[in-house]
Design an enzyme around this catalytic site. Structure first.
Site, short mmCIF file in Angstrom:
data_model
loop_
_atom_site.label_atom_id
_atom_site.label_comp_id
_atom_site.label_asym_id
_atom_site.label_seq_id
_atom_site.Cartn_x
_atom_site.Cartn_y
_atom_site.Cartn_z
N GLY A 97 0.84 -1.20 0.00
CA GLY A 97 0.00 0.00 0.00
C GLY A 97 0.87 1.24 0.00
O GLY A 97 2.10 1.17 0.18
N GLY A 119 2.19 5.60 4.38
CA GLY A 119 1.21 6.21 5.29
C GLY A 119 -0.13 5.52 5.30
O GLY A 119 -1.04 5.92 6.04
N ALA A 120 -0.29 4.47 4.51
CA ALA A 120 -1.60 3.78 4.46
C ALA A 120 -1.86 3.02 5.76
O ALA A 120 -3.01 2.80 6.13
CB ALA A 120 -1.65 2.83 3.27
N LYS A 176 0.55 0.20 6.86
CA LYS A 176 1.17 -1.14 6.81
C LYS A 176 1.94 -1.45 8.10
O LYS A 176 1.74 -2.50 8.72
CB LYS A 176 2.13 -1.23 5.60
CG LYS A 176 1.48 -0.97 4.26
CD LYS A 176 2.46 -1.04 3.12
CE LYS A 176 3.55 0.02 3.13
NZ LYS A 176 3.06 1.41 3.03
N SER A 199 5.88 -1.94 -2.12
CA SER A 199 5.84 -2.93 -3.21
C SER A 199 4.82 -2.55 -4.29
O SER A 199 3.79 -3.21 -4.43
CB SER A 199 5.60 -4.35 -2.69
OG SER A 199 4.83 -4.42 -1.52
P1 ADP Z 1 2.94 2.82 6.31
O1 ADP Z 1 3.71 1.75 7.04
O2 ADP Z 1 1.92 2.24 5.37
O3 ADP Z 1 3.82 3.83 5.66
P2 ADP Z 1 2.30 3.77 8.96
O4 ADP Z 1 1.75 2.55 9.64
O5 ADP Z 1 3.72 4.15 9.22
O6 ADP Z 1 2.06 3.62 7.38
O7 ADP Z 1 1.37 5.03 9.30
C1 ADP Z 1 -0.04 4.96 9.21
C2 ADP Z 1 -0.66 6.05 10.10
O8 ADP Z 1 -2.08 5.99 9.96
C3 ADP Z 1 -0.34 5.86 11.57
O9 ADP Z 1 -0.12 7.12 12.16
C4 ADP Z 1 -1.65 5.22 12.13
O10 ADP Z 1 -1.85 5.52 13.49
C5 ADP Z 1 -2.71 5.87 11.25
N1 ADP Z 1 -3.95 5.10 11.11
C6 ADP Z 1 -5.20 5.57 11.26
N2 ADP Z 1 -6.12 4.61 11.10
C7 ADP Z 1 -5.46 3.50 10.82
C8 ADP Z 1 -5.87 2.15 10.56
N3 ADP Z 1 -7.16 1.77 10.53
N4 ADP Z 1 -4.91 1.23 10.30
C9 ADP Z 1 -3.61 1.59 10.30
N5 ADP Z 1 -3.15 2.84 10.54
C10 ADP Z 1 -4.07 3.79 10.81
#
Ligand code: ADP
Length: 196
Positions: A25, A28-29, A31, A99
């Site tokens: 994804g 910021g999604a 993961k 990915s």
């Molecule tokens: P990625 O690893 O995809 O780059 P992160 O996990 O580092 O994303 O960041 C995602 C952000 O979104 C976090 O600050 C998290 O607290 C927030 N968030 C809000 N709702 C959700 C949810 N349902 N699932 C995962 N993260 C969420």
């Protein structure tokens, strides 16, 4: 009845079966967040679990690779190779990496065999608002090039085992979906004798 059995108990029962759960994804999604929560639940059950996080892997295993399509593909191939080795040795492997290319995800799926794809789905606008690492702002300012979703493509999965719509569901709901998918996989692979 199957649907009333706790997902964690099921995963524990079938823990000798290795498995890769691949989270893809946009940045910021969510993961890493979901992976860390799933990791915690699994490790508390005494299971063998590893988390390969894209950001950390790029500082070690794939250090020196950039963000061209070729380098991104190499990044995923190396992560996939390690996930394959761990999976065939009975480890539950959690991979969190953007990915972005569908064909490479398919390639690692085929290599690993025991594989669940989790599409961590949030609209670009939501990811940009979250901007957890400040990277979107830098990409918009032109300080970072080839940033996924801005000036590099993201190819969403066509048929993922799990979709976590993180703009619409809580972290707990996303984690539950993943845990249920793991338990479903473990049960069906034992029933049908799948092996990696
Ligand atoms: P990625 O690893 O995809 O780059 P992160 O996990 O580092 O994303 O960041 C995602 C952000 O979104 C976090 O600050 C998290 O607290 C927030 N968030 C809000 N709702 C959700 C949810 N349902 N699932 C995962 N993260 C969420």
């Amino acid at each position: 009845m199957l649907q009333n059995i706790d997902a964690l108990d099921l995963v524990k029962s079938y823990s000798k079966q290795g498995l890769t759960i691949w989270f893809t994804g946009l940045s910021g999604a969510g993961k890493t967040t979901i992976c860390q929560a799933v990791y915690k639940q699994l490790i508390e059950q005494g299971l063998k679990v590893e988390h390969l996080d894209g950001d950390l892997v790029r500082q070690t295993l794939t250090k020196g690779l950039g963000f061209s399509q070729a380098d991104r593909e190499e990044n995923i191939r190396r992560i996939g190779f390690v996930a394959h080795l761990l999976t065939r040795n009975g480890v539950i492997v959690l991979v969190s990496a953007i990915s972005p290319y569908r064909s490479i995800r398919q390639e690692v799926r085929e290599q690993i065999g025991a594989f669940i794809e989790v599409f961590v789905d949030a609209p670009l606008t939501v990811c940009e608002q979250r901007d957890v690492k400040g990277l979107y702002q830098r990409a918009r300012n032109g300080e970072i090039l080839q940033f996924t979703g801005i000036d590099a493509p993201y190819e969403a999965p066509l048929d993922p085992e799990v979709t976590c719509s993180t703009a619409e569901e809580t972290i707990d709901q996303s984690v539950t979906k993943v845990m249920q998918a793991i338990s479903r996989y473990q049960v069906s692979s034992m029933s049908f004798g799948a092996s990696v």
